[in-house]
Design a protein around this motif. Sequence first.
Motif, PDB file in Angstrom:
ATOM      1  N   UNK A  32       0.834  -1.211   0.000  1.00  0.00           N
ATOM      2  CA  UNK A  32       0.000   0.000   0.000  1.00  0.00           C
ATOM      3  C   UNK A  32       0.866   1.257   0.000  1.00  0.00           C
ATOM      4  N   UNK A  33       1.932   1.236   0.765  1.00  0.00           N
ATOM      5  CA  UNK A  33       2.834   2.395   0.828  1.00  0.00           C
ATOM      6  C   UNK A  33       3.539   2.597  -0.517  1.00  0.00           C
ATOM      7  N   UNK A  34       3.984   1.504  -1.118  1.00  0.00           N
ATOM      8  CA  UNK A  34       4.665   1.585  -2.413  1.00  0.00           C
ATOM      9  C   UNK A  34       3.704   2.123  -3.472  1.00  0.00           C
ATOM     10  N   UNK A  35       2.483   1.611  -3.483  1.00  0.00           N
ATOM     11  CA  UNK A  35       1.478   2.056  -4.458  1.00  0.00           C
ATOM     12  C   UNK A  35       1.178   3.543  -4.277  1.00  0.00           C
ATOM     13  N   UNK A  36       1.089   3.975  -3.028  1.00  0.00           N
ATOM     14  CA  UNK A  36       0.833   5.398  -2.752  1.00  0.00           C
ATOM     15  C   UNK A  36       1.956   6.258  -3.344  1.00  0.00           C
ATOM     16  N   UNK A  37       3.192   5.820  -3.151  1.00  0.00           N
ATOM     17  CA  UNK A  37       4.336   6.564  -3.703  1.00  0.00           C
ATOM     18  C   UNK A  37       4.331   6.551  -5.233  1.00  0.00           C
ATOM     19  N   UNK A  38       4.010   5.397  -5.808  1.00  0.00           N
ATOM     20  CA  UNK A  38       3.945   5.295  -7.273  1.00  0.00           C
ATOM     21  C   UNK A  38       2.902   6.277  -7.804  1.00  0.00           C
ATOM     22  N   UNK A  39       1.742   6.308  -7.172  1.00  0.00           N
ATOM     23  CA  UNK A  39       0.679   7.217  -7.618  1.00  0.00           C
ATOM     24  C   UNK A  39       1.106   8.676  -7.503  1.00  0.00           C
ATOM     25  N   UNK A  40       1.825   8.986  -6.448  1.00  0.00           N
ATOM     26  CA  UNK A  40       2.313  10.355  -6.255  1.00  0.00           C
ATOM     27  C   UNK A  40       3.295  10.732  -7.370  1.00  0.00           C
ATOM     28  N   UNK A  41       4.180   9.792  -7.692  1.00  0.00           N
ATOM     29  CA  UNK A  41       5.214  10.070  -8.698  1.00  0.00           C
ATOM     30  C   UNK A  41       4.689  10.039 -10.133  1.00  0.00           C
ATOM     31  N   UNK A  42       3.543   9.395 -10.345  1.00  0.00           N
ATOM     32  CA  UNK A  42       3.032   9.270 -11.717  1.00  0.00           C
ATOM     33  C   UNK A  42       1.793  10.117 -11.985  1.00  0.00           C
ATOM     34  N   UNK A  43       1.379  10.929 -11.012  1.00  0.00           N
ATOM     35  CA  UNK A  43       0.117  11.667 -11.182  1.00  0.00           C
ATOM     36  C   UNK A  43       0.128  12.626 -12.372  1.00  0.00           C
ATOM     37  N   UNK A  44       1.299  13.127 -12.755  1.00  0.00           N
ATOM     38  CA  UNK A  44       1.353  14.041 -13.905  1.00  0.00           C
ATOM     39  C   UNK A  44       1.081  13.325 -15.227  1.00  0.00           C
ATOM     40  N   UNK A  45       1.134  12.001 -15.204  1.00  0.00           N
ATOM     41  CA  UNK A  45       0.895  11.216 -16.419  1.00  0.00           C
ATOM     42  C   UNK A  45      -0.488  10.564 -16.387  1.00  0.00           C
ATOM     43  N   UNK A  46      -1.433  11.201 -15.726  1.00  0.00           N
ATOM     44  CA  UNK A  46      -2.775  10.640 -15.592  1.00  0.00           C
ATOM     45  C   UNK A  46      -3.368  10.301 -16.960  1.00  0.00           C
ATOM     46  N   UNK A  47      -3.953   9.119 -17.041  1.00  0.00           N
ATOM     47  CA  UNK A  47      -4.568   8.676 -18.285  1.00  0.00           C
ATOM     48  C   UNK A  47      -3.599   8.006 -19.240  1.00  0.00           C
ATOM     49  N   UNK A  48      -2.328   7.916 -18.858  1.00  0.00           N
ATOM     50  CA  UNK A  48      -1.320   7.288 -19.716  1.00  0.00           C
ATOM     51  C   UNK A  48      -0.671   6.116 -18.992  1.00  0.00           C
ATOM     52  N   UNK A  49      -0.243   5.143 -19.763  1.00  0.00           N
ATOM     53  CA  UNK A  49       0.509   4.032 -19.198  1.00  0.00           C
ATOM     54  C   UNK A  49       1.953   4.492 -18.989  1.00  0.00           C
ATOM     55  N   UNK A  50       2.471   4.248 -17.799  1.00  0.00           N
ATOM     56  CA  UNK A  50       3.810   4.711 -17.442  1.00  0.00           C
ATOM     57  C   UNK A  50       4.647   3.524 -16.967  1.00  0.00           C
ATOM     58  N   UNK A  51       5.868   3.393 -17.486  1.00  0.00           N
ATOM     59  CA  UNK A  51       6.731   2.321 -16.980  1.00  0.00           C
ATOM     60  C   UNK A  51       7.272   2.677 -15.589  1.00  0.00           C
ATOM     61  N   UNK A  52       7.162   1.731 -14.669  1.00  0.00           N
ATOM     62  CA  UNK A  52       7.618   1.944 -13.296  1.00  0.00           C
ATOM     63  C   UNK A  52       8.480   0.754 -12.885  1.00  0.00           C
ATOM     64  N   UNK A  53       9.586   1.055 -12.212  1.00  0.00           N
ATOM     65  CA  UNK A  53      10.445   0.005 -11.673  1.00  0.00           C
ATOM     66  C   UNK A  53      10.578   0.220 -10.174  1.00  0.00           C
ATOM     67  N   UNK A  54      10.288  -0.826  -9.416  1.00  0.00           N
ATOM     68  CA  UNK A  54      10.485  -0.789  -7.965  1.00  0.00           C
ATOM     69  C   UNK A  54      11.668  -1.707  -7.676  1.00  0.00           C
ATOM     70  N   UNK A  55      12.711  -1.126  -7.095  1.00  0.00           N
ATOM     71  CA  UNK A  55      13.915  -1.894  -6.776  1.00  0.00           C
ATOM     72  C   UNK A  55      14.066  -1.976  -5.267  1.00  0.00           C
ATOM     73  N   UNK A  56      14.166  -3.203  -4.766  1.00  0.00           N
ATOM     74  CA  UNK A  56      14.399  -3.404  -3.337  1.00  0.00           C
ATOM     75  C   UNK A  56      15.903  -3.319  -3.129  1.00  0.00           C
ATOM     76  N   UNK A  57      16.335  -2.245  -2.475  1.00  0.00           N
ATOM     77  CA  UNK A  57      17.763  -2.009  -2.272  1.00  0.00           C
ATOM     78  C   UNK A  57      18.295  -2.867  -1.126  1.00  0.00           C
TER      79      UNK A  57
END
Length: 158
Positions: A32-57
């Motif tokens: 849920x926390x990761x999804x919240x961050x993804x949504x925050x970072x991708x909100x400017x691309x609303x309505x578009x498919x955006x490539x996202x990579x989550x890397x566990x450091x």
Amino acid sequence: MAQSVKTMVEGGKATTGPPIGPALGPLGLNVAQVVKEINEKTKEFQGMQVPVTVTVIDPETKKYEITVGVPPTSALLKKELGLEKGASKKKEAVAGNATLEQIKNVAIKKMPSMLAKDLKSAVLEVLGTCVAMGINVEGKDPKEVQKLIKSGQIKIEQ
């Protein structure tokens, strides 16, 4: 060893369901926390498919990093021009008409993920996508505009 999950999400609308939830769950992250961050970072691309990579450091501390790519050029063009889709038969139909300024805007947004060395090259690449989508530029065929740019008749300023 760092583990990564790559996926495409709709800008600002990622959910804990597939494809993100099932992919991140086994990594032990707070989905849920990761999804919240993804949504925050991708909100400017609303309505578009955006490539996202989550890397566990660090799996121990659950430290992760989210990298957001740039949507496909076609998606950026559709958003810039307010189009639903490109022309189904590009030779016969025109999906839309863009200004050179709109093409430059798309090129600037897309440049970080392009191999183009400068704005002129990026604009030429975007014009190539316009050809494929049946989008004219200032009433002209995009191939014609490409020739005018290459010959120097149209200047692309940085």
